[in-house]
Design a protein around this motif. Structure first.
Motif, mmCIF file in Angstrom:
data_model
loop_
_atom_site.group_PDB
_atom_site.id
_atom_site.type_symbol
_atom_site.label_atom_id
_atom_site.label_comp_id
_atom_site.label_asym_id
_atom_site.label_seq_id
_atom_site.Cartn_x
_atom_site.Cartn_y
_atom_site.Cartn_z
ATOM 1 N N SER A 1 -23.851 19.932 -6.601
ATOM 2 C CA SER A 1 -24.664 20.875 -5.839
ATOM 3 C C SER A 1 -25.680 20.163 -4.949
ATOM 4 N N GLU A 2 -26.000 18.897 -5.273
ATOM 5 C CA GLU A 2 -26.964 18.148 -4.478
ATOM 6 C C GLU A 2 -26.323 17.429 -3.292
ATOM 7 N N VAL A 3 -25.019 17.265 -3.292
ATOM 8 C CA VAL A 3 -24.326 16.565 -2.217
ATOM 9 C C VAL A 3 -24.304 17.453 -0.980
ATOM 10 N N GLN A 4 -24.768 16.895 0.123
ATOM 11 C CA GLN A 4 -24.801 17.642 1.373
ATOM 12 C C GLN A 4 -23.839 17.009 2.357
ATOM 13 N N GLY A 5 -23.342 17.816 3.260
ATOM 14 C CA GLY A 5 -22.507 17.312 4.335
ATOM 15 C C GLY A 5 -23.368 16.874 5.505
ATOM 16 N N PHE A 6 -22.740 16.723 6.651
ATOM 17 C CA PHE A 6 -23.477 16.383 7.855
ATOM 18 C C PHE A 6 -24.444 17.502 8.198
ATOM 19 N N VAL A 7 -25.635 17.117 8.611
ATOM 20 C CA VAL A 7 -26.583 18.085 9.161
ATOM 21 C C VAL A 7 -26.596 17.879 10.670
ATOM 22 N N ALA A 8 -27.339 18.697 11.391
ATOM 23 C CA ALA A 8 -27.328 18.655 12.858
ATOM 24 C C ALA A 8 -27.693 17.273 13.393
ATOM 25 N N LEU A 9 -28.685 16.623 12.808
ATOM 26 C CA LEU A 9 -29.097 15.298 13.282
ATOM 27 C C LEU A 9 -27.972 14.276 13.103
ATOM 28 N N ASP A 10 -27.235 14.372 12.018
ATOM 29 C CA ASP A 10 -26.097 13.465 11.801
ATOM 30 C C ASP A 10 -25.057 13.624 12.897
ATOM 31 N N TYR A 11 -24.773 14.862 13.266
ATOM 32 C CA TYR A 11 -23.802 15.108 14.337
ATOM 33 C C TYR A 11 -24.312 14.571 15.672
ATOM 34 N N VAL A 12 -25.596 14.719 15.930
ATOM 35 C CA VAL A 12 -26.169 14.220 17.191
ATOM 36 C C VAL A 12 -26.025 12.702 17.268
ATOM 37 N N VAL A 13 -26.350 12.006 16.182
ATOM 38 C CA VAL A 13 -26.247 10.539 16.171
ATOM 39 C C VAL A 13 -24.781 10.114 16.309
ATOM 40 N N PHE A 14 -23.888 10.761 15.580
ATOM 41 C CA PHE A 14 -22.464 10.423 15.616
ATOM 42 C C PHE A 14 -21.888 10.614 17.017
ATOM 43 N N VAL A 15 -22.156 11.765 17.629
ATOM 44 C CA VAL A 15 -21.641 12.045 18.974
ATOM 45 C C VAL A 15 -22.276 11.103 19.990
ATOM 46 N N SER A 16 -23.553 10.766 19.825
ATOM 47 C CA SER A 16 -24.219 9.848 20.749
ATOM 48 C C SER A 16 -23.560 8.470 20.713
ATOM 49 N N ILE A 17 -23.253 7.981 19.522
ATOM 50 C CA ILE A 17 -22.599 6.677 19.401
ATOM 51 C C ILE A 17 -21.227 6.704 20.070
ATOM 52 N N LEU A 18 -20.476 7.775 19.863
ATOM 53 C CA LEU A 18 -19.165 7.885 20.505
ATOM 54 C C LEU A 18 -19.292 7.937 22.024
ATOM 55 N N LEU A 19 -20.261 8.695 22.534
ATOM 56 C CA LEU A 19 -20.445 8.801 23.988
ATOM 57 C C LEU A 19 -20.890 7.480 24.601
ATOM 58 N N ILE A 20 -21.734 6.755 23.896
ATOM 59 C CA ILE A 20 -22.150 5.439 24.402
ATOM 60 C C ILE A 20 -20.953 4.499 24.472
ATOM 61 N N SER A 21 -20.120 4.499 23.443
ATOM 62 C CA SER A 21 -18.927 3.642 23.445
ATOM 63 C C SER A 21 -17.968 4.023 24.569
ATOM 64 N N ILE A 22 -17.758 5.314 24.753
ATOM 65 C CA ILE A 22 -16.892 5.773 25.845
ATOM 66 C C ILE A 22 -17.492 5.404 27.193
ATOM 67 N N GLY A 23 -18.808 5.563 27.324
ATOM 68 C CA GLY A 23 -19.486 5.222 28.574
ATOM 69 C C GLY A 23 -19.343 3.754 28.936
ATOM 70 N N ILE A 24 -19.452 2.888 27.957
ATOM 71 C CA ILE A 24 -19.282 1.453 28.199
ATOM 72 C C ILE A 24 -17.867 1.171 28.692
ATOM 73 N N GLY A 25 -16.875 1.795 28.062
ATOM 74 C CA GLY A 25 -15.487 1.597 28.487
ATOM 75 C C GLY A 25 -15.237 2.097 29.892
ATOM 76 N N VAL A 26 -15.752 3.271 30.216
ATOM 77 C CA VAL A 26 -15.566 3.839 31.560
ATOM 78 C C VAL A 26 -16.274 2.971 32.593
ATOM 79 N N TYR A 27 -17.476 2.515 32.285
ATOM 80 C CA TYR A 27 -18.202 1.646 33.217
ATOM 81 C C TYR A 27 -17.427 0.356 33.470
ATOM 82 N N GLN A 28 -16.939 -0.258 32.404
ATOM 83 C CA GLN A 28 -16.188 -1.499 32.566
ATOM 84 C C GLN A 28 -14.904 -1.289 33.358
#
Length: 117
Positions: free
Chosen positions: A4-31
């Protein structure tokens, strides 16, 4: 911790996860779009031997480390204690040996790998 104490992703987790993916994609597109194309293998693999020491050192450090080592070393230290530290001392000494004796022999040859030549 109970189920009952185990939690899934919260909104901040999703924001950080999506931000990391977008930064990685951005680097690839820029290159892909904004950088000049690399025509030869020497340009692609060796960057025309024009890289500074920092990106080369970071690349070598990351390739030397592994997730198994990062997860396993604390467990090994816990199980075997201080004698496990001798491995770290040996690793430092072997790296210093390579730095002082082997690398000065190989670097002037301008080869890509020790297996070339």
């Amino acid at each position: 911790m109970t189920d009952s104490e185990v939690q899934g992703f919260v909104a901040l987790d999703y924001v950080v996860f999506v931000s990391i993916l977008l930064i990685s994609i951005g680097i690839g597109v820029y290159q892909a779009c904004c950088k000049p194309k690399q025509d030869t293998i020497k340009q692609y693999i060796l960057a025309d031997r024009k890289l500074n020491i920092l990106p080369v050192a970071m690349s070598m450090t990351v390739s030397f480390q592994s997730s198994i080592m990062l997860l396993g070393n604390p467990a090994e230290m816990y199980v075997y204690g201080v004698p496990f530290m001798w491995q770290a001392i040996g690793l430092v000494l072997s790296n210093l040996f390579a730095l002082c004796s082997i690398i000065p022999l190989i670097h002037p040859l301008k080869i890509t790998s020790v297996y070339e030549g």
